[in-house]
Write a protein that holds these residues in place. Structure first.
Motif, PDB file in Angstrom:
ATOM      1  N   HIS A  80     -10.577   0.610  -4.937  1.00 21.92           N
ATOM      2  CA  HIS A  80     -11.099   0.748  -6.301  1.00 21.92           C
ATOM      3  C   HIS A  80      -9.934   0.952  -7.250  1.00 21.92           C
ATOM      4  N   ASN A  81      -9.179   2.042  -7.034  1.00 23.12           N
ATOM      5  CA  ASN A  81      -7.983   2.327  -7.815  1.00 23.12           C
ATOM      6  C   ASN A  81      -6.766   1.896  -6.996  1.00 23.12           C
ATOM      7  N   LEU A  82      -6.130   0.828  -7.407  1.00 22.37           N
ATOM      8  CA  LEU A  82      -5.038   0.263  -6.626  1.00 22.37           C
ATOM      9  C   LEU A  82      -3.833   1.188  -6.515  1.00 22.37           C
ATOM     10  N   LYS A  83      -3.687   2.104  -7.464  1.00 22.29           N
ATOM     11  CA  LYS A  83      -2.547   3.024  -7.442  1.00 22.29           C
ATOM     12  C   LYS A  83      -2.832   4.305  -6.671  1.00 22.29           C
ATOM     13  N   SER A  84      -4.087   4.511  -6.326  1.00 14.14           N
ATOM     14  CA  SER A  84      -4.451   5.736  -5.619  1.00 14.14           C
ATOM     15  C   SER A  84      -4.007   5.680  -4.162  1.00 14.14           C
ATOM     16  N   LYS A  85      -3.490   6.792  -3.671  1.00 17.67           N
ATOM     17  CA  LYS A  85      -3.108   6.915  -2.263  1.00 17.67           C
ATOM     18  C   LYS A  85      -4.136   7.732  -1.485  1.00 17.67           C
ATOM     19  N   ARG A  86      -5.271   8.010  -2.131  1.00 15.72           N
ATOM     20  CA  ARG A  86      -6.297   8.849  -1.509  1.00 15.72           C
ATOM     21  C   ARG A  86      -7.526   8.071  -1.056  1.00 15.72           C
TER      22      ARG A  86
END
Length: 253
Positions: A80-86
């Motif tokens: 969903h969020n390409l920058k998220s690492k979670r």
């Protein structure tokens, strides 16, 4: 091979390898993982990296546009969020095989469809799940409300790209609308969608993503105008269902 493949051509929304992904014009952020079939494609050709959209159609196959081809394609599912690492359920799988339709024409963008076989089967869950394909040769009536999604630019005046998946609702238009304003439009293999008065449209970087109508992937984002004005042209998926099924059977172990 062109270097800036994600850059729009004068009359096209084309996103081939060589730039970055695009965002929906007139859209808004989608509810996280509400579209578990969505795929983000990272395309590598030597030092050139570009991105496209795509969609999961079975545990180990993804559909996208033929102009999104490249030497190496990495598929991101459950994002969903390409920058998220979670995002713990995100799955990153390399494409083992890339099958462009044999009649694909780079100049006219006719037969703009490509099937990707994944290196391994995706683990299906609430964040990763295939979308249904339409019955073969089914026609979508003008006026049908559909949806699009992607990680791209929201405006021709803004160079930023979305980190989070964007969505928008668009309406299917009569073929005559695209025949009039979009060069090389072929009603037999293409689908026209996006009301000019509503202003909602895919844009730079949304190529390969699905046009979803009543729960089925009826189209694949192919091309449109350089300034993002609707309508856009989509590959008509139903025409290619027999070819898709044949290729999937052929590649299955």
């Amino acid at each position: 091979m062109q270097v800036y493949i994600w850059l729009l051509l004068p009359m096209a929304l084309l996103l081939p390898p060589g730039a970055r992904s695009g965002e929906i014009i007139g859209g808004r952020e989608a509810r996280p993982h509400s579209r578990p079939y969505m795929a983000f494609l990272k395309i590598q050709d030597g030092k050139n990296i570009s991105h496209c959209g795509g969609f999961l159609v079975s545990e180990d196959f993804v559909l996208t546009a033929a102009h999104c081809n490249g030497a190496k394609i990495t598929v991101y599912l459950g994002a969903h969020n390409l920058k998220s690492k979670r995002e713990q359920r995100r799955q990153v799988i390399t494409a083992r095989a890339k099958i462009c339709h044999p009649r694909y024409n780079k100049k006219t963008q006719n037969y703009d469809i490509m099937l990707l076989q994944l290196e391994k089967k995706a683990e299906l869950n609430r964040c990763v799940n295939p979308i249904r394909l339409p019955p073969a040769h089914q026609r979508v009536r003008p006026g049908t409300k559909c949806s699009i999604a992607g990680w791209g630019r929201t405006s021709p005046h803004i160079k930023l790209f979305a980190d989070k998946l964007q969505k928008a609702d668009v309406v299917v238009m009569p073929d005559a609308t695209c025949t009039y304003c979009r060069s090389n439009y072929n009603p037999s293999t293409m689908l026209c969608a996006g009301d000019p008065e509503e202003g909602k449209n895919p844009f730079e970087g949304d190529s390969g993503g699905p046009l979803v109508c009543r729960g089925m992937a009826q189209g694949i984002v192919s091309y449109g105008s350089a300034n993002g004005t609707p309508p856009a042209v989509y590959t008509r998926v139903s025409i290619f269902v027999p070819w898709i099924e044949k290729m999937m059977r052929k590649l299955q172990p």
